[in-house]
Scaffold this motif. Structure first.
Motif, mmCIF file in Angstrom:
data_model
loop_
_atom_site.group_PDB
_atom_site.id
_atom_site.type_symbol
_atom_site.label_atom_id
_atom_site.label_comp_id
_atom_site.label_asym_id
_atom_site.label_seq_id
_atom_site.Cartn_x
_atom_site.Cartn_y
_atom_site.Cartn_z
ATOM 1 N N UNK A 1 0.818 -1.205 0.000
ATOM 2 C CA UNK A 1 0.000 0.000 0.000
ATOM 3 C C UNK A 1 0.855 1.260 0.000
ATOM 4 N N UNK A 2 2.072 1.164 0.516
ATOM 5 C CA UNK A 2 2.967 2.307 0.539
ATOM 6 C C UNK A 2 3.193 2.858 -0.869
ATOM 7 N N UNK A 3 3.280 1.974 -1.856
ATOM 8 C CA UNK A 3 3.524 2.398 -3.226
ATOM 9 C C UNK A 3 2.317 3.115 -3.816
ATOM 10 N N UNK A 4 1.150 2.837 -3.279
ATOM 11 C CA UNK A 4 -0.064 3.462 -3.798
ATOM 12 C C UNK A 4 -0.274 4.848 -3.214
ATOM 13 N N UNK A 5 0.566 5.248 -2.260
ATOM 14 C CA UNK A 5 0.394 6.533 -1.591
ATOM 15 C C UNK A 5 1.725 7.276 -1.521
ATOM 16 N N UNK A 6 2.410 7.334 -2.647
ATOM 17 C CA UNK A 6 3.702 8.008 -2.695
ATOM 18 C C UNK A 6 3.527 9.516 -2.596
ATOM 19 N N UNK A 7 4.473 10.160 -1.977
ATOM 20 C CA UNK A 7 4.463 11.624 -1.933
ATOM 21 C C UNK A 7 4.887 12.161 -3.295
ATOM 22 N N UNK A 8 4.654 13.450 -3.509
ATOM 23 C CA UNK A 8 5.066 14.054 -4.770
ATOM 24 C C UNK A 8 6.586 13.993 -4.914
ATOM 25 N N UNK A 9 7.308 14.137 -3.812
ATOM 26 C CA UNK A 9 8.762 14.067 -3.870
ATOM 27 C C UNK A 9 9.227 12.680 -4.299
ATOM 28 N N UNK A 10 8.557 11.658 -3.800
ATOM 29 C CA UNK A 10 8.949 10.291 -4.160
ATOM 30 C C UNK A 10 8.608 9.981 -5.607
ATOM 31 N N UNK A 11 7.436 10.439 -6.070
ATOM 32 C CA UNK A 11 7.105 10.231 -7.476
ATOM 33 C C UNK A 11 8.066 11.003 -8.365
ATOM 34 N N UNK A 12 8.482 12.183 -7.889
ATOM 35 C CA UNK A 12 9.468 12.957 -8.655
ATOM 36 C C UNK A 12 10.790 12.203 -8.731
ATOM 37 N N UNK A 13 11.117 11.448 -7.680
ATOM 38 C CA UNK A 13 12.342 10.637 -7.702
ATOM 39 C C UNK A 13 12.288 9.581 -8.785
ATOM 40 N N UNK A 14 11.119 8.956 -8.944
ATOM 41 C CA UNK A 14 10.935 7.976 -10.017
ATOM 42 C C UNK A 14 11.094 8.663 -11.368
ATOM 43 N N UNK A 15 10.499 9.821 -11.485
ATOM 44 C CA UNK A 15 10.551 10.562 -12.739
ATOM 45 C C UNK A 15 11.999 10.898 -13.109
ATOM 46 N N UNK A 16 12.773 11.388 -12.145
ATOM 47 C CA UNK A 16 14.164 11.756 -12.411
ATOM 48 C C UNK A 16 14.988 10.541 -12.821
ATOM 49 N N UNK A 17 14.625 9.372 -12.313
ATOM 50 C CA UNK A 17 15.378 8.169 -12.642
ATOM 51 C C UNK A 17 15.324 7.874 -14.139
ATOM 52 N N UNK A 18 14.244 8.278 -14.804
ATOM 53 C CA UNK A 18 14.130 8.038 -16.240
ATOM 54 C C UNK A 18 15.183 8.795 -17.034
#
Length: 301
Positions: free
Chosen positions: A116-133
């Motif tokens: 469930x933690x993955x379903x409620x990521x903060x904007x900072x954490x989603x931005x981390x995924x985005x930067x990884x691309x």
């Protein structure tokens, strides 16, 4: 002399391959978000089989499971990835280390299932995924993004960042109503103006066209959005059997009606106009995701 000739013959193919890769890297990637207003419309099945169909046509395809918390791509294909996006979030692995090779040469970025933690990521954490691309270095012609259902922030972000939005619908009142709600939010609040509609699990082209017309008439009347009919995927017993066996129907039963339909839809996708504003590999997608995340973040109280 023989040693020299051998060295030259082994070097030339490698040099040619490097040259081809350099040429290919300048070809922009086409990003397609596969989404739906509600669960149960076969969205992940569509994303998987379209990815394999595009790859079979000679394209380099990457499939991103963006359904955080309820990942299904690996389940659909009977895969057991050692690492997934949760390991990227934690910093244990980088993006290239979690990519797995799927059937038909499709590269898969697995999400995390049942966390469930993955379903409620903060904007900072989603931005981390985005930067990884932006640190990902591989040739990709199509990036297919399997979003979660509904109008969650992650769905909005991925749809806004993609070049094309493919909305999967089936012949259920809730599917049509929720698909329209998703299109309405993306259009009125986020400026997405064009959508492709794919009718799934229908019995005829006529039935699929009727579903499309219901959505299109409402969109034309109430929204500033245009919809195009991408095609249908028919009801098919072979498709159900493939799902039970955790295989893609286009690989397990290539002569089935649904497999033929997926190949036809993939052919239609290949006819879409190319992107002119995307440079490099995934930089443009990353930039749009970051922009979308920042906009959503500013709207939070």
């Amino acid at each position: 002399m023989l040693m020299y000739e051998t060295a030259m013959t082994t070097k030339r193919p490698r040099d040619q391959a490097m040259g081809l890769r350099k040429i290919k890297q300048h070809r922009p990637v086409k990003v397609i978000a596969v989404t739906g207003g509600k669960g149960g419309v076969g969205k992940t099945n569509v994303a998987v089989n379209l990815s394999l169909s595009l790859a079979a046509a000679g394209n380099e395809v990457m499939l991103l499971d963006a359904d955080f918390g309820l990942a299904n791509v690996d389940v659909q294909l009977g895969l057991s990835p050692e690492y997934d996006l949760s390991h990227l979030i934690s910093g244990e692995r980088n993006l290239e280390e979690i990519i797995i090779q799927g059937p038909g040469g499709v590269k898969i970025i697995p999400a995390s299932s049942g966390i469930s933690r993955m379903a409620d990521l903060s904007h900072q954490e989603r931005a981390g995924i985005i930067h990884a691309f932006s640190e990902l270095h591989c040739d990709v012609d199509y990036l297919v993004v399997d979003t979660s259902a509904g109008i969650a922030d992650s769905v909005i972000s991925f749809c806004k960042a993609s070049h094309e939005v493919l909305v999967v619908v089936c012949d259920e009142p809730a599917s049509i109503t929720d698909a329209y709600a998703l299109i309405k939010v993306l259009n009125r609040e986020h400026g997405v103006n064009h959508f492709h509609v794919l009718a799934n699990m229908v019995y005829s082209n006529r039935q699929g066209m009727d579903l499309y017309n219901k959505l299109s008439l409402a969109a034309n009347h109430f929204l500033e959005a245009s919809l195009s009919f991408l095609g249908i995927i028919p009801q098919d017993e072979r498709l159900r059997q493939a799902v039970q066996k955790q295989k893609a129907v286009v690989a397990l039963y290539p002569s089935s009606p649904s497999s033929s339909a997926f190949r036809k839809v993939a052919g239609n996708i290949e006819k879409w106009p190319g992107t002119q504003n995307a440079s490099g590999q995934l930089e443009f997608f990353v930039e749009r995701l970051i922009k979308s995340e920042n906009e959503l973040s500013r709207r939070e109280p």
